[in-house]
Design a protein around this motif. Structure first.
Motif, PDB file in Angstrom:
ATOM      1  N   GLY A  83       0.782  -1.222   0.000  1.00 53.83           N
ATOM      2  CA  GLY A  83       0.000   0.000   0.000  1.00 53.83           C
ATOM      3  C   GLY A  83       0.815   1.274   0.000  1.00 53.83           C
ATOM      4  N   GLN A  84       2.151   1.158   0.156  1.00 55.98           N
ATOM      5  CA  GLN A  84       3.014   2.333   0.145  1.00 55.98           C
ATOM      6  C   GLN A  84       3.927   2.295  -1.074  1.00 55.98           C
ATOM      7  N   ASN A  85       4.342   3.460  -1.521  1.00 59.71           N
ATOM      8  CA  ASN A  85       5.307   3.516  -2.614  1.00 59.71           C
ATOM      9  C   ASN A  85       6.622   2.889  -2.170  1.00 59.71           C
ATOM     10  N   THR A  86       7.182   2.070  -3.025  1.00 58.78           N
ATOM     11  CA  THR A  86       8.469   1.447  -2.752  1.00 58.78           C
ATOM     12  C   THR A  86       9.054   0.994  -4.078  1.00 58.78           C
ATOM     13  N   THR A  87      10.236   0.418  -4.059  1.00 57.73           N
ATOM     14  CA  THR A  87      10.817  -0.159  -5.264  1.00 57.73           C
ATOM     15  C   THR A  87      10.907  -1.666  -5.084  1.00 57.73           C
ATOM     16  N   GLY A  88      10.895  -2.382  -6.206  1.00 55.76           N
ATOM     17  CA  GLY A  88      10.765  -3.823  -6.140  1.00 55.76           C
ATOM     18  C   GLY A  88      12.064  -4.591  -6.256  1.00 55.76           C
ATOM     19  N   LEU A  89      11.922  -5.886  -6.474  1.00 60.11           N
ATOM     20  CA  LEU A  89      13.055  -6.804  -6.564  1.00 60.11           C
ATOM     21  C   LEU A  89      14.027  -6.355  -7.656  1.00 60.11           C
ATOM     22  N   VAL A  90      13.517  -6.101  -8.846  1.00 54.29           N
ATOM     23  CA  VAL A  90      14.277  -5.406  -9.883  1.00 54.29           C
ATOM     24  C   VAL A  90      13.572  -4.071 -10.093  1.00 54.29           C
ATOM     25  N   PRO A  91      14.132  -2.990  -9.595  1.00 52.50           N
ATOM     26  CA  PRO A  91      13.412  -1.715  -9.620  1.00 52.50           C
ATOM     27  C   PRO A  91      13.064  -1.271 -11.038  1.00 52.50           C
ATOM     28  N   GLU A  92      11.837  -0.764 -11.193  1.00 53.13           N
ATOM     29  CA  GLU A  92      11.431  -0.159 -12.461  1.00 53.13           C
ATOM     30  C   GLU A  92      11.648   1.338 -12.441  1.00 53.13           C
ATOM     31  N   THR A  93      11.664   1.929 -11.219  1.00 54.31           N
ATOM     32  CA  THR A  93      11.872   3.361 -11.050  1.00 54.31           C
ATOM     33  C   THR A  93      12.940   3.597  -9.994  1.00 54.31           C
ATOM     34  N   ASP A  94      13.402   4.851  -9.927  1.00 59.60           N
ATOM     35  CA  ASP A  94      14.268   5.226  -8.825  1.00 59.60           C
ATOM     36  C   ASP A  94      13.410   5.643  -7.636  1.00 59.60           C
ATOM     37  N   PHE A  95      14.046   6.116  -6.570  1.00 67.50           N
ATOM     38  CA  PHE A  95      13.310   6.476  -5.363  1.00 67.50           C
ATOM     39  C   PHE A  95      12.415   7.699  -5.555  1.00 67.50           C
ATOM     40  N   ASP A  96      12.608   8.409  -6.649  1.00 70.88           N
ATOM     41  CA  ASP A  96      11.750   9.551  -6.945  1.00 70.88           C
ATOM     42  C   ASP A  96      10.560   9.167  -7.825  1.00 70.88           C
ATOM     43  N   GLY A  97      10.430   7.871  -8.090  1.00 74.61           N
ATOM     44  CA  GLY A  97       9.314   7.392  -8.902  1.00 74.61           C
ATOM     45  C   GLY A  97       9.518   7.572 -10.392  1.00 74.61           C
ATOM     46  N   GLN A  98      10.747   7.885 -10.817  1.00 75.87           N
ATOM     47  CA  GLN A  98      11.046   8.113 -12.231  1.00 75.87           C
ATOM     48  C   GLN A  98      11.614   6.848 -12.873  1.00 75.87           C
ATOM     49  N   PRO A  99      11.191   6.515 -14.096  1.00 74.18           N
ATOM     50  CA  PRO A  99      11.685   5.304 -14.772  1.00 74.18           C
ATOM     51  C   PRO A  99      13.205   5.318 -14.911  1.00 74.18           C
ATOM     52  N   ILE A 100      13.822   4.156 -14.771  1.00 68.04           N
ATOM     53  CA  ILE A 100      15.276   4.058 -14.900  1.00 68.04           C
ATOM     54  C   ILE A 100      15.703   3.255 -16.128  1.00 68.04           C
ATOM     55  N   TRP A 101      14.737   2.673 -16.833  1.00 63.38           N
ATOM     56  CA  TRP A 101      15.061   1.849 -18.003  1.00 63.38           C
ATOM     57  C   TRP A 101      14.667   2.558 -19.288  1.00 63.38           C
ATOM     58  N   ASN A 102      15.457   2.334 -20.339  1.00 62.36           N
ATOM     59  CA  ASN A 102      15.040   2.773 -21.662  1.00 62.36           C
ATOM     60  C   ASN A 102      13.757   2.062 -22.053  1.00 62.36           C
ATOM     61  N   GLY A 103      12.980   2.661 -22.912  1.00 57.16           N
ATOM     62  CA  GLY A 103      11.707   2.074 -23.308  1.00 57.16           C
ATOM     63  C   GLY A 103      11.840   0.641 -23.783  1.00 57.16           C
ATOM     64  N   GLY A 104      11.051  -0.251 -23.190  1.00 61.77           N
ATOM     65  CA  GLY A 104      11.050  -1.664 -23.578  1.00 61.77           C
ATOM     66  C   GLY A 104      12.221  -2.468 -23.065  1.00 61.77           C
TER      67      GLY A 104
END
Length: 272
Positions: A83-104
């Protein structure tokens, strides 16, 4: 490069460092976008901050960056804070909620399983092995999980984080005397603020290994990076002056925990 570095010591205290590693293989790095390349979610210089504080402590340190895979997350992918914002096992975003991967380019389930095998599994095999070794010597083992984080991250929490954030999963991962000792030292540290089981209650490592009834006691300390960095922004330089003020308190914590184990306090059942 090996996924984990282990320095064996004879103290009952083990230092876990899952987030200080900076290694990202070129095949992964080229798939990260510019924000990913910044690696801003690193536990910057934590290994330097703790160096030499307890000379006989065992240290288990992941060399890989958390963007490869997060060694402090459940390998099954369950959230630490539902229920809270967090990052996962392989993060999709940084701690600011911004994507860290190139598209796809973000990893899928098959690649995630491969990363678990290459990185997550060796780190935890090493950690489990050291816990077993220390417990065989003393009858108990203390895992002190060392972390740091930027003090202000609106995506993850409101306001400014305390300097010391102690996590014992609401007192379930260690003997009460351990929690009491760490909290007391932190609260008495002049000029610093402290929270016990606040936003950070201990990650998967703390919760997974912490079984006080079996003699394995774990505690996480998340330190606000403002307490020891020159700046909480790139290039995240270590402040010798700030660290010199902070390190004595960390030393007090580690020596106090060691003494609790050597005095047999952790052998005693709660209430005895």
């Amino acid at each position: 490069m090996k996924a984990v570095e282990v320095t064996e010591g004879a103290s009952p205290v083990i230092l876990g460092m899952p987030h200080t590693g900076l290694h990202i293989p070129p095949t992964i790095m080229k798939r990260l976008n510019l924000r990913g390349h910044m690696m801003s979610d690193t536990d910057w210089h934590v290994e330097q901050l703790y160096a030499g504080l307890l000379t006989d402590a065992t240290r288990v340190r992941a060399t890989f960056h958390r963007y490869c895979i997060d060694a402090n997350r459940d390998p099954e992918g369950a959230s630490l804070y539902p229920g809270q914002n967090t990052t996962g096992l392989v993060p999709e975003t940084d701690f600011d909620g911004q994507p860290i991967w190139n598209g796809g380019e973000k990893p899928g389930p098959v690649e995630t399983r491969e990363r678990i095998f290459l990185y997550h599994k060796p780190y935890h095999e090493a950690l489990a092995s050291q816990i077993a070794r220390i417990k065989a010597i003393y009858g108990v083992a203390i895992l002190f999980d060392c972390h740091s984080i930027r003090s202000e991250i609106p995506f993850l929490f409101e306001g400014k984080l305390a300097d010391f954030n102690i996590g014992t999963n609401d007192g379930t991962t260690c003997h009460p005397e351990m929690e009491k000792a760490v909290a007391e030292i932190c609260r008495n540290a002049d000029g610093y603020t402290t929270t016990l089981n606040g936003r950070f209650k201990g990650g998967w490592t703390t919760r997974h290994y912490g079984r006080p009834e079996t003699g394995v006691h774990t505690i996480q300390l998340e330190i606000a990076q403002s307490a020891y960095l020159e700046s909480e922004d790139t290039p995240f330089h270590y402040s010798e002056l700030k660290a010199a003020n902070l390190r004595p308190h960390l030393s007090d914590i580690l020596h106090r925990l060691e003494q609790l184990a050597l005095d047999g306090v952790l052998d005693r059942a709660v209430g005895s």
